[in-house]
Write a protein that holds these residues in place. Structure first.
Motif: not given
Length: 358
Positions: A115-120
């Motif tokens: 989720s953090t990766t796709l958020l970035s």
């Protein structure tokens, strides 16, 4: 139990000191961080889901991370009050419970990291291509569904290694898979290496975009600048808190510490650092909702509206009804053509909404 034969040794004293420090850290986390993290994660989910219309792309990802944080909050007290983290364990659990806790922990870690990766990545898309709806709320909801499904499927491969590590060697299929290092290697590669490479690539693109400022930066449809700071800070904090845990997995994979007690101080230090890194990973469920509350200006307004709605009940507050009536009346008056009879317009303005538009 390894040091039962050397109670007076320096190694045993080192083990006792590490155990005492770990017990104190675990109790402090359970007393301070656990209730705060549980409360704010639940608030983050409830407030955003009760205001679905006003949710943005970052809100969907943070709700996803908060749900994973709630799963970590379920695992944390069982794990931290067990024999691995405290010298005064409240309970002992068998291999089945241990494997269940481990799989829940792995699923949560995968959901949080991806989720953090796709958020970035979506943050970069929103900066580079505004109003394309590629990083819209609708798409993000479907992406989050795939994240949970992928986390469960990915954890299943590790589950086979963990289960086979605890069953009888008479099962031929499992006798070839009794290798916990392989499960840690899978989690290390899929759960950390791939997201880290993607986040690094996204940050390079984001820095390039920020150097080349365009008139699109003044577009009113773009995210608020405070949201930009929240996204960058959350990505950095997540990787800071989860990196030590994945580094211990890497050490365990490369050295095969499990079952090797030839160097007792090294093994003691390794397991102390591993437990400490897990404690840091648990603290991500405490840090993220607090950052979201502090840096997202809309969260406090949404929370206040939710509390007012709960206080007023199903009938709605008088203030909200008056505001809605004023909006309906003004919109009806603007929609009506000029009338030669001023009084007739006044009559229509108080008619029901459907009749007025008709």
């Amino acid at each position: 139990m390894v040091y039962n034969d050397t109670d007076d040794s320096v190694d045993h004293q080192l083990c006792q000191d590490f155990g005492l420090v770990l017990s104190i850290f675990s109790l402090v986390y359970l007393i301070v961080c656990f209730p705060v993290g549980l409360c704010y994660n639940a608030l983050l989910v409830v407030v955003n889901l009760s205001n679905k219309v006003s949710m943005t792309m970052p809100d969907v990802y943070f709700v996803n991370i908060a749900i994973a944080g709630l799963v970590l909050n379920i695992v944390a007290p069982v794990e931290l009050l067990g024999p691995n983290f405290t010298k005064w364990p409240v309970w002992e659990y068998n291999n089945e419970i241990y494997i269940t806790l481990l799989i829940l922990f792995n699923i949560s870690s995968l959901v949080i990291m991806y989720s953090t990766t796709l958020l970035s990545l979506d943050y970069y898309i929103e900066r580079a291509l505004p109003r394309t709806y590629m990083s819209s709320v609708y798409n993000t909801k479907h992406v989050c569904g795939f994240i949970w499904g992928g986390a469960v499927l990915t954890s299943f491969s590790s589950l086979l290694f963990y289960v086979c590590n605890h069953v009888s060697t008479k099962i031929i299929e499992c006798s070839k898979m009794q290798n916990k290092e392989a499960a840690d290697a899978i989690m290390m590669f899929i759960g950390y290496v791939v997201p880290a490479v993607a986040v690094f690539y996204a940050f390079m693109l984001i820095l390039r975009i920020r150097k080349e400022s365009t008139p699109l930066d003044q577009d009113s449809g773009r995210l608020d600048p405070s949201i930009h700071r929240l996204l960058l800070a959350s990505v950095c904090v997540q990787f800071v808190l989860w990196t030590p845990y994945y580094m211990t997995l890497l050490v365990h994979t490369l050295t095969g510490v499990q079952g090797n007690y030839s160097d007792k101080p090294w093994v003691t230090t390794y397991y102390f650092l591993r437990c400490l890194s897990e404690l840091l990973a648990f603290s991500s469920s405490f840090a993220m909702p607090l950052m979201y509350k502090q840096m997202n200006k809309n969260f406090s307004h949404k929370l206040q509206r939710l509390l007012k709605r709960l206080h007023c009940g199903d009938q709605g507050c008088a203030h909200e009804r008056s505001v809605v009536q004023q909006v309906v009346t003004s919109s009806t008056q603007q929609a009506l053509p000029p009338s030669p009879c001023p009084g007739f317009t006044g009559v229509l303005s108080v008619l029901p909404l459907g009749f007025g538009h008709g």
